[in-house]
Design a protein around this motif. Sequence first.
Motif, PDB file in Angstrom:
ATOM      1  N   GLU A 155       0.819  -1.212   0.000  1.00  0.00           N
ATOM      2  CA  GLU A 155       0.000   0.000   0.000  1.00  0.00           C
ATOM      3  C   GLU A 155       0.854   1.264   0.000  1.00  0.00           C
ATOM      4  N   GLY A 156       2.035   1.198   0.611  1.00  0.00           N
ATOM      5  CA  GLY A 156       2.824   2.408   0.778  1.00  0.00           C
ATOM      6  C   GLY A 156       3.770   2.717  -0.358  1.00  0.00           C
ATOM      7  N   ALA A 157       4.713   1.827  -0.631  1.00  0.00           N
ATOM      8  CA  ALA A 157       5.799   2.114  -1.571  1.00  0.00           C
ATOM      9  C   ALA A 157       5.328   2.152  -3.020  1.00  0.00           C
ATOM     10  N   ARG A 158       4.362   1.323  -3.362  1.00  0.00           N
ATOM     11  CA  ARG A 158       3.843   1.259  -4.735  1.00  0.00           C
ATOM     12  C   ARG A 158       4.946   1.035  -5.756  1.00  0.00           C
ATOM     13  N   THR A 159       5.774   0.047  -5.486  1.00  0.00           N
ATOM     14  CA  THR A 159       6.862  -0.290  -6.405  1.00  0.00           C
ATOM     15  C   THR A 159       6.367  -1.238  -7.486  1.00  0.00           C
ATOM     16  N   GLY A 160       7.073  -1.276  -8.603  1.00  0.00           N
ATOM     17  CA  GLY A 160       6.710  -2.143  -9.713  1.00  0.00           C
ATOM     18  C   GLY A 160       6.595  -3.597  -9.286  1.00  0.00           C
ATOM     19  N   GLY A 161       5.573  -4.279  -9.806  1.00  0.00           N
ATOM     20  CA  GLY A 161       5.374  -5.680  -9.508  1.00  0.00           C
ATOM     21  C   GLY A 161       4.553  -5.954  -8.264  1.00  0.00           C
ATOM     22  N   THR A 162       3.970  -4.921  -7.651  1.00  0.00           N
ATOM     23  CA  THR A 162       3.148  -5.100  -6.459  1.00  0.00           C
ATOM     24  C   THR A 162       1.699  -4.730  -6.770  1.00  0.00           C
ATOM     25  N   TRP A 163       0.808  -5.067  -5.837  1.00  0.00           N
ATOM     26  CA  TRP A 163      -0.590  -4.677  -5.987  1.00  0.00           C
ATOM     27  C   TRP A 163      -1.041  -3.895  -4.768  1.00  0.00           C
ATOM     28  N   HIS A 164      -2.112  -3.112  -4.932  1.00  0.00           N
ATOM     29  CA  HIS A 164      -2.716  -2.381  -3.821  1.00  0.00           C
ATOM     30  C   HIS A 164      -4.201  -2.184  -4.101  1.00  0.00           C
ATOM     31  N   TRP A 165      -4.930  -1.812  -3.058  1.00  0.00           N
ATOM     32  CA  TRP A 165      -6.353  -1.546  -3.212  1.00  0.00           C
ATOM     33  C   TRP A 165      -6.540  -0.239  -3.967  1.00  0.00           C
ATOM     34  N   PRO A 166      -7.556  -0.160  -4.829  1.00  0.00           N
ATOM     35  CA  PRO A 166      -7.819   1.088  -5.553  1.00  0.00           C
ATOM     36  C   PRO A 166      -8.113   2.233  -4.584  1.00  0.00           C
ATOM     37  N   GLU A 167      -7.682   3.409  -4.957  1.00  0.00           N
ATOM     38  CA  GLU A 167      -7.950   4.582  -4.150  1.00  0.00           C
ATOM     39  C   GLU A 167      -9.441   4.906  -4.212  1.00  0.00           C
ATOM     40  N   ARG A 168      -9.967   5.410  -3.138  1.00  0.00           N
ATOM     41  CA  ARG A 168     -11.375   5.821  -3.107  1.00  0.00           C
ATOM     42  C   ARG A 168     -11.519   7.166  -3.804  1.00  0.00           C
ATOM     43  N   THR A 169     -12.598   7.311  -4.537  1.00  0.00           N
ATOM     44  CA  THR A 169     -12.895   8.597  -5.173  1.00  0.00           C
ATOM     45  C   THR A 169     -14.274   9.061  -4.715  1.00  0.00           C
ATOM     46  N   ASP A 170     -14.459  10.341  -4.712  1.00  0.00           N
ATOM     47  CA  ASP A 170     -15.762  10.898  -4.300  1.00  0.00           C
ATOM     48  C   ASP A 170     -16.583  11.283  -5.492  1.00  0.00           C
TER      49      ASP A 170
END
Length: 86
Positions: A71-86
């Motif tokens: 979630e933090g570094a967002r380096t290549g080859g990783t996954w994270h949850w989509p950011e929330r949008t309003d």
Amino acid sequence: MKPSVGRVVHYVSYGTPGGEYASECRAAIITRVYPSEGEGSLANFSGPETVSLAVLNPEGLFFNQVCRHSEGARTGGTWHWPERTD
């Protein structure tokens, strides 16, 4: 949140060394969640949020069989949850 098969997440692409393509988020679907303990475990490889992904690129599909959560570094080859949008 807990990863499960069929959830949509973001995969961070590596980009190219020459800079033709930048590292950026791509839509991906979780195709497998690896257990953190017991039989079939990848616990000593990473953690409970290691998954397999089907990544949706403009150029076509890419399948990543062992992808770590970040979630933090967002380096290549990783996954994270989509950011929330309003």
